[in-house]
Scaffold this active site. Structure first.
Site, PDB file in Angstrom:
ATOM      1  CB  SER A  66      -0.950  -0.002   1.203  1.00  0.00           C
ATOM      2  OG  SER A  66      -0.233  -0.035   2.430  1.00  0.00           O
ATOM      3  CE1 TYR A  67       5.570   5.275   3.081  1.00  0.00           C
ATOM      4  CE2 TYR A  67       7.200   3.957   1.904  1.00  0.00           C
ATOM      5  CZ  TYR A  67       6.857   5.098   2.613  1.00  0.00           C
ATOM      6  OH  TYR A  67       7.811   6.064   2.844  1.00  0.00           O
ATOM      7  CB  ALA A  68       5.270   0.359  -2.895  1.00  0.00           C
TER       8      ALA A  68
END
Length: 250
Positions: A152-154
């Site tokens: 999700s962060y990437a």
């Protein structure tokens, strides 16, 4: 004092990389507005800036809320009368393997990352046009590398890089520069993670040619101060990898 008479807004400026950037901008002469959700952390950073002879103002708010973002920009204008530099640093996310990542995980990362960045850029645009200012958005070497458990962060960080390139093309005609930095720094969050995962800490150190994570102020903040100064006036739409060479090895 390359940034004397400049006004900067730094989201997530109470700790970690955001704090380092705020301190470095103030050291170069900018008046700095720092925002975040925890007032005590913001006040501590502002006090350190004041102790160095700089000017700082704090605004408590959550970048996930559009009304809060609008308020951050409005308070910057009310306090200092201008806006020359916008640094979109705030970001929330959780770590899970891809098959365990939920819609809620994605929503958190997107609302606090690319959507917050988008909202802040829109809110700041009239004032950045007036000052022919500069925007610095935060990407991540983790996203560039595709590190496991950071789905999700990437996704959020790469969306920010896409937004940055579009803005650089569209806003160049206004004299506004828009760039991304991808830092690898020893923030409180990074320190907690590496303490909990010592095997990853060893692997990370081995993956960085310079052999260490960056210092939030000295390595990241000072680079941002240079990036938004007239010394880098011909750079826009770029991704500056401030990660000690990590992505050369992955």
């Amino acid at each position: 004092m390359r940034l004397k008479r400049k006004v900067a807004l730094v989201t997530g400026g109470g700790q970690g990389v955001g704090r380092g950037i705020a301190l470095a901008l103030a050291t170069e002469g900018a008046a700095v507005v720092i925002t975040g959700r925890t007032e005590s952390k913001l006040k501590d950073t502002a006090a350190e800036i004041a102790g160095r002879g700089g000017r700082a103002h704090t605004v408590v708010g959550d970048v996930c809320e559009r009304s809060d973002v609008d308020h951050m920009v409005a308070q910057t204008l009310r306090e200092f009368g201008a806006l020359d530099v916008l640094v979109n640093n705030a970001q929330s996310s959780v770590q899970r393997r891809l098959e365990q990542t939920s819609y809620d995980d994605l929503e958190l990362a997107y609302r606090s990352g690319p959507l917050a960045t988008f909202h802040a850029m829109q809110a700041a645009l009239p004032w950045l046009r007036e000052s022919r200012g500069s925007v610095v958005n935060l990407g991540s070497s983790t996203a560039v590398q595709g590190d496991p458990t950071f789905a999700s962060y990437a996704m959020a960080k790469e969306a920010i890089r896409g937004l940055t390139r579009v803005a650089a093309r569209e806003w160049g005609t206004y004299g506004i520069r828009v760039n991304v930095i991808c830092p690898a720094a020893l923030s409180p969050a990074a320190e907690l993670y590496l303490t909990a995962h010592p095997e990853h800490a060893e692997r990370l150190a081995a993956d960085i040619p310079l052999g260490r994570l960056g210092d939030p102020e000295e390595d990241i903040g000072r680079a941002v101060a240079a990036l938004v100064s007239d010394d880098m006036a011909y750079l826009t739409g770029a991704t500056l990898m401030l990660e000690g060479g990590r992505t050369l090895i992955g």
